[in-house]
Design an enzyme around this catalytic site. Structure first.
Site, PDB file in Angstrom:
ATOM      1  N   ARG A  57      34.325  42.840  42.596  1.00  0.00           N
ATOM      2  CA  ARG A  57      34.180  44.297  42.580  1.00  0.00           C
ATOM      3  C   ARG A  57      33.538  44.698  41.266  1.00  0.00           C
ATOM      4  NH1 ARG A  57      36.148  44.759  38.129  1.00  0.00           N
ATOM      5  NH2 ARG A  57      35.910  46.996  38.306  1.00  0.00           N
ATOM      6  N   ALA A  59      30.308  47.722  40.283  1.00  0.00           N
ATOM      7  CA  ALA A  59      28.980  47.998  40.843  1.00  0.00           C
ATOM      8  C   ALA A  59      27.958  46.868  40.642  1.00  0.00           C
ATOM      9  CB  ALA A  59      28.472  49.331  40.284  1.00  0.00           C
ATOM     10  N   ARG A 100      30.590  48.432  51.180  1.00  0.00           N
ATOM     11  CA  ARG A 100      31.174  49.544  50.400  1.00  0.00           C
ATOM     12  C   ARG A 100      30.078  50.584  50.157  1.00  0.00           C
ATOM     13  NH1 ARG A 100      34.476  47.807  45.221  1.00  0.00           N
ATOM     14  NH2 ARG A 100      35.451  49.843  45.587  1.00  0.00           N
ATOM     15  N   GLN A 206      42.842  48.234  38.317  1.00  0.00           N
ATOM     16  CA  GLN A 206      41.783  47.458  37.667  1.00  0.00           C
ATOM     17  C   GLN A 206      41.957  47.457  36.140  1.00  0.00           C
ATOM     18  OE1 GLN A 206      41.303  49.642  40.165  1.00  0.00           O
ATOM     19  NE2 GLN A 206      39.429  49.256  41.313  1.00  0.00           N
ATOM     20  N   ASP A 247      29.401  54.043  39.068  1.00  0.00           N
ATOM     21  CA  ASP A 247      29.008  53.400  40.319  1.00  0.00           C
ATOM     22  C   ASP A 247      27.739  54.001  40.886  1.00  0.00           C
ATOM     23  OD1 ASP A 247      32.128  53.119  40.075  1.00  0.00           O
ATOM     24  OD2 ASP A 247      31.386  51.488  41.330  1.00  0.00           O
ATOM     25  N   ASN A 257      32.455  57.512  39.640  1.00  0.00           N
ATOM     26  CA  ASN A 257      33.146  56.404  39.000  1.00  0.00           C
ATOM     27  C   ASN A 257      34.564  56.362  39.539  1.00  0.00           C
ATOM     28  OD1 ASN A 257      32.923  54.182  37.055  1.00  0.00           O
ATOM     29  ND2 ASN A 257      34.496  55.296  35.912  1.00  0.00           N
TER      30      ASN A 257
HETATM   31  C1  LIG Z   1      30.389  48.299  35.753  1.00  0.00           C
HETATM   32  S1  LIG Z   1      30.666  49.215  37.164  1.00  0.00           S
HETATM   33  C2  LIG Z   1      32.369  49.200  37.286  1.00  0.00           C
HETATM   34  C3  LIG Z   1      32.869  50.321  38.132  1.00  0.00           C
HETATM   35  O1  LIG Z   1      33.205  49.832  39.432  1.00  0.00           O
HETATM   36  C4  LIG Z   1      34.576  50.073  39.618  1.00  0.00           C
HETATM   37  O2  LIG Z   1      34.902  50.349  40.940  1.00  0.00           O
HETATM   38  P1  LIG Z   1      35.608  49.200  41.842  1.00  0.00           P
HETATM   39  O3  LIG Z   1      36.618  48.507  40.979  1.00  0.00           O
HETATM   40  O4  LIG Z   1      36.214  49.988  42.989  1.00  0.00           O
HETATM   41  O5  LIG Z   1      34.484  48.288  42.292  1.00  0.00           O
HETATM   42  C5  LIG Z   1      34.857  51.265  38.743  1.00  0.00           C
HETATM   43  O6  LIG Z   1      34.399  52.462  39.298  1.00  0.00           O
HETATM   44  C6  LIG Z   1      34.096  50.876  37.518  1.00  0.00           C
HETATM   45  O7  LIG Z   1      33.830  51.870  36.603  1.00  0.00           O
END
Ligand SMILES: CSC[C@H]1O[C@H](OP(=O)(O)O)[C@H](O)[C@@H]1O
Length: 353
Positions: A57, A59, A100, A206, A247, A257
């Site tokens: 996960r 972006a 996604r 996260q 994102d 985000n």
């Molecule tokens: C460097 S982009 C990281 C960005 O992605 C995360 O989302 P997810 O964990 O759901 O993929 C989150 O929005 C982060 O800021």
């Protein structure tokens, strides 16, 4: 700009996602922090499932994983004719595209390879396959280079002191180093980062599971807080800057985000704290004019009804938007691999392209 450090001087972590010998290798982020495990995937469906279930996960990381999914298809395809190969390619493209909806990097990476393949449709099948694999590797390598540049650029403009971040935009969220992660690692290397405040980031955690783990692993001083503590820490004057990933950043500077980012942005404004987002150009979607056009992923009710695998609520209705939209008026600047963008974003983002 002159880059003072190499990635291996900034982190002890390996790359989060790689491709070799017709397999995709990725750190299974659902197991962290309890277990560090690299899994190998050999089908497009497995890569799609890994993205959808957030084994990989972040972006840029999902963009690279999707690109490697197409490389996997190309190298394992047993198509005997080009038509058969292209039918399978477009099927693989759709499977990965439908994983996604919010992070534009996924679509940027898939479309970059699709465009290349269509431009070389008249080449031999062997050449087309080679080009797909080479382009996927370039996407991954360029992500690391972009993160390294953003780390140096961001470390120059963020004020010295305590920084707060949300979710994980670290090495794990990218191919290597991170977007936010690169900035924090260069700041730490240069003695500019006194303390990192890490929001746990409910519901998928996260921050607690991934950011706390990876930044502690690299020796960055940090304190983990529950999301609802961030405002109090700011009110106590313990935060000098906030930096988050993105994102999808759109033409007027609004950006999507992780859920909870908008809350931090409003609190930062209230407390006069500079608020930055950092992202490579692959995260910028100039085709959308403002944030309300960004598709927001809604995830499973189980993510909210549980915490760390334990049920924390009765079987009630749930709303689980995985992202929110922060209006550009709350942004101090966007740190990109092509430089820092200040308001007015509508005009200044255009200059990057
Ligand atoms: C460097 S982009 C990281 C960005 O992605 C995360 O989302 P997810 O964990 O759901 O993929 C989150 O929005 C982060 O800021």
């Amino acid at each position: 700009m002159k880059l003072k450090y190499k990635p291996e001087e900034l982190t002890k972590l390996p790359r989060s996602v790689e491709y070799r010998d017709k397999k995709v290798y990725l750190i299974d982020q659902r197991l962290l922090p309890r277990e560090f495990k690299v899994i190998s995937l050999s089908t497009v469906e497995q890569v799609a499932k890994a993205i959808k279930t957030m084994q990989v996960r972040g972006a840029p990381a999902i963009g690279a994983a999707a690109a490697f999914g197409l490389a996997l298809y190309a190298e394992r395809s047993r198509a005997e004719t080009k038509d058969e190969f292209f039918n399978g390619f477009y099927r693989a493209y759709e499977i990965l595209k439908n994983t996604r909806p919010t992070a534009v990097n996924l679509f940027w990476a898939l479309n970059r390879i699709k465009k290349l393949v269509e431009e070389h449709r008249e080449d031999s099948l062997a050449e087309i396959k080679r080009l797909i694999v080479r382009e996927a590797q370039k996407i991954a390598d360029e992500d690391v280079e972009a993160n390294l540049r953003m780390g140096h650029i961001g470390a120059e403009i963020l004020p010295e002191g305590n920084v707060l971040t949300h979710c994980n935009a670290g090495s794990l969220a990218t191919v290597h180093l991170g977007t936010v992660g690169a900035v924090l690692r260069v700041m730490h290397k240069e003695g500019k980062l006194n303390l990192l405040w890490v929001d746990e980031t409910r519901p998928v955690l996260q921050g607690a599971r991934l950011s706390a783990w990876e930044y502690h692993y690299d020796g960055i001083p940090l304190k983990l807080i529950a999301d609802n503590m961030a405002g109090f820490v700011m009110q106590q004057g313990k935060v000098d800057a906030i930096i988050v990933g993105a994102d999808r950043i759109v033409a007027n500077g609004d950006f999507a985000n992780k859920i909870g980012t908008y809350t931090l942005a409003v609190l930062a404004k209230e407390h006069g704290i500079p608020f930055f987002t950092v992202a490579p150009l692959s995260t910028i979607d100039m085709s959308l004019k403002s944030g309300e056009e960004i598709p927001i992923e809604e995830r499973s009710r189980e993510e909210v009804l549980t915490c760390g695998g334990c049920k924390i609520a009765p079987d009630v209705d749930v709303y689980n938007p995985a992202f929110d939209i922060t209006p550009h008026k709350y942004l101090t600047a966007v740190i990109t691999d092509k430089g820092v963008v200040y308001p007015p974003f509508e005009r200044n983002l255009k200059k990057l392209f």
